[in-house]
Design an enzyme around this catalytic site. Structure first.
Site, PDB file in Angstrom:
ATOM      1  N   ASN A 208       0.845  -1.194   0.000  1.00 33.98           N
ATOM      2  CA  ASN A 208       0.000   0.000   0.000  1.00 33.98           C
ATOM      3  C   ASN A 208       0.884   1.248   0.000  1.00 33.98           C
ATOM      4  OD1 ASN A 208       0.563   0.708   2.902  1.00 33.98           O
ATOM      5  ND2 ASN A 208      -0.496  -1.244   3.235  1.00 33.98           N
ATOM      6  N   ASP A 278      -4.920  -6.239   4.670  1.00 32.91           N
ATOM      7  CA  ASP A 278      -6.075  -7.013   5.140  1.00 32.91           C
ATOM      8  C   ASP A 278      -6.155  -8.369   4.453  1.00 32.91           C
ATOM      9  OD1 ASP A 278      -7.018  -4.969   6.846  1.00 32.91           O
ATOM     10  OD2 ASP A 278      -7.938  -3.940   5.132  1.00 32.91           O
ATOM     11  N   LYS A 288       8.752 -17.201 -10.817  1.00 32.64           N
ATOM     12  CA  LYS A 288       8.074 -16.039 -11.382  1.00 32.64           C
ATOM     13  C   LYS A 288       6.965 -16.474 -12.342  1.00 32.64           C
ATOM     14  CE  LYS A 288       8.753 -12.078 -14.427  1.00 32.64           C
ATOM     15  NZ  LYS A 288       9.676 -11.361 -15.310  1.00 32.64           N
ATOM     16  N   PHE A 322      -5.148   3.508  14.428  1.00 34.49           N
ATOM     17  CA  PHE A 322      -5.228   4.545  13.403  1.00 34.49           C
ATOM     18  C   PHE A 322      -6.279   4.126  12.379  1.00 34.49           C
ATOM     19  CE2 PHE A 322      -1.713   6.695  15.104  1.00 34.49           C
ATOM     20  CZ  PHE A 322      -1.438   7.839  14.360  1.00 34.49           C
ATOM     21  N   LYS A 336     -14.719   1.576  14.499  1.00 43.45           N
ATOM     22  CA  LYS A 336     -13.493   0.799  14.727  1.00 43.45           C
ATOM     23  C   LYS A 336     -13.067   0.873  16.191  1.00 43.45           C
ATOM     24  CE  LYS A 336      -8.855   0.278  12.674  1.00 43.45           C
ATOM     25  NZ  LYS A 336      -7.938   0.795  11.624  1.00 43.45           N
ATOM     26  N   LYS A 340     -13.104  -2.808  18.170  1.00 36.13           N
ATOM     27  CA  LYS A 340     -11.795  -3.398  18.464  1.00 36.13           C
ATOM     28  C   LYS A 340     -11.328  -3.111  19.879  1.00 36.13           C
ATOM     29  CE  LYS A 340     -10.725  -3.797  13.637  1.00 36.13           C
ATOM     30  NZ  LYS A 340      -9.717  -3.880  12.571  1.00 36.13           N
TER      31      LYS A 340
END
Length: 401
Positions: A208, A278, A288, A322, A336, A340
């Site tokens: 990311n 995730d 490859k 975060f 969240k 959590k």
């Protein structure tokens, strides 16, 4: 007030005259001040001036032992709570960075365990020279603190950055830093930072946009506040901000999970700033994958939810998550926080200019479990990190009331 034992080290530059005012103002703040001058500094200001202002002997020569029962540079090194080098020339910065100890000042600096603040003063082009920049970066890595020079008209005639900061500002910066130093002394703080990489084959992976800048800023700020910091970091291109930070480098979400779980029971504060994948490929290819004429489909499976696991197993830890969002950030962040079992969450809308991945600044909202919101305006990530930590400390104190 700044009631500390302060060793003021004065080097040879026209800005030496400002060190006289600094000595006077430090004593007015309640500090016990002793002064070391280099030989070059005595060409600009007389040692007698500093003796009168500090009401203490001035040290200029390594071999001038004023008390036969003590080795002067070791005695001064042990005596000092704070060391200030002002003005600091390019020469003295280079010497200290490279471990050269050939006079009273440099031998004392190498022997002390005190906090060291360096206030450079030099020609603008000297300040920008790659060698000087490299030496300053090296000293930052050693844990030294720099008080940046101001910009303006310099004694050499040039206009630019290189003017010694004013004595009042130097004292203000040191007082602020010293007060911040005490906030997390004795606390163990774990911070996660950066992205994870989930392997597809030997040359490809999913990742990311996280650069790790926010997590590293939090680690730097926590260390500056006196915490014992463990930084669990995915692959980033950032230098460790302080050598005393315990860096655990990981690559995948699974590796980050294992590292965090292993450290969790020993922590007082855990801040999960990393952007963890995730999902990961269900099948990883040993060779490859070759390009095909048809479309490619890769089946993905869920990774372990690190934050949810921490929330469900926490004992006395203060757990902060975060949430990087683009749509209804506060609503998703609060959800969240609840799901959590967090003590607080830091929410940022990464679609805003100056916020989120890759930026040197951030714009966040801090929400604790009582749903008290604190919006932090656009600021450098280090400044944002300091404010986040202050809010965490506030909430931890409230919990104990």
């Amino acid at each position: 007030m700044l009631k500390k034992n302060i060793l003021l080290c004065v080097t040879g530059g026209i800005a030496s005259y400002k060190a006289c005012a600094l000595t006077s103002k430090l004593t007015q703040q309640g500090a016990e001040v002793r002064v070391i001058m280099t030989e070059s500094a005595t060409e600009f200001v007389s040692p007698l001036t500093f003796q009168a202002l500090s009401r203490n002997p001035v040290y200029t020569n390594t071999f001038d032992e004023k008390d036969p029962s003590k080795i002067a540079h070791i005695d001064l090194a042990d005596w000092a709570d704070i060391v200030i080098i002002a003005p600091a020339t390019a020469n003295i910065i280079g010497k200290i960075a490279n471990g050269i100890a050939d006079d009273m000042l440099t031998t004392t600096i190498l022997a002390t365990k005190a906090d060291i603040y360096i206030a450079p003063a030099m020609n603008v082009h000297m300040y920008e020279h790659p060698a000087v920049i490299k030496n300053m970066q090296m000293l930052v890595e050693f844990g030294y603190h720099f008080i940046e020079p101001g910009a303006g008209y310099l004694a050499c005639g040039w206009v630019g950055k290189g003017r010694l900061e004013e004595p009042e500002k130097i004292i203000e910066i040191i007082k602020k830093h010293q007060s911040r130093n005490k906030l997390l002394i004795g606390k163990n703080v774990l911070i996660t930072a950066g992205p994870t990489r989930e392997k597809v084959d030997p040359v490809r992976f999913f990742t990311n946009r996280s650069t790790g800048k926010m997590g590293y800023a939090l680690a730097e700020a926590a260390q500056e506040m006196g915490a014992n910091v463990t930084l669990v970091s995915g692959p980033v291109n950032i230098q460790l901000p302080h050598p005393n930070i315990n860096l655990i480098s990981v690559t995948t979400a699974e590796e980050m999970f294992e590292a965090v779980i292993n450290e969790y029971s020993m922590q007082d504060i855990v801040i999960k700033a990393a952007a963890v994948a995730d999902y990961r490929p269900k099948v990883i290819f040993d060779e490859k994958m070759k390009k095909q004429d048809t479309n490619l489909q890769i089946e993905m499976e869920r990774t372990k939810d690190i934050l949810k696991t921490l929330g469900s197993t926490k004992t006395d830890q203060f757990l902060v998550g975060f949430a990087a969002e683009t749509n209804e950030p506060l609503a998703y962040g609060k959800d969240k926080l609840r799901k959590k079992n967090l003590d607080a969450i830091v929410i940022n809308n990464v679609s805003l200019e100056g916020a989120g991945f890759g930026s040197d600044t951030n714009i966040v909202t801090y929400i604790n479990k009582d749903l008290t919101e604190q919006s932090l305006p656009k600021a450098s990530k280090l400044d944002v990190a300091n404010e986040i930590l202050r809010l965490i400390i506030r909430d931890m104190k409230d919990e104990r009331v």
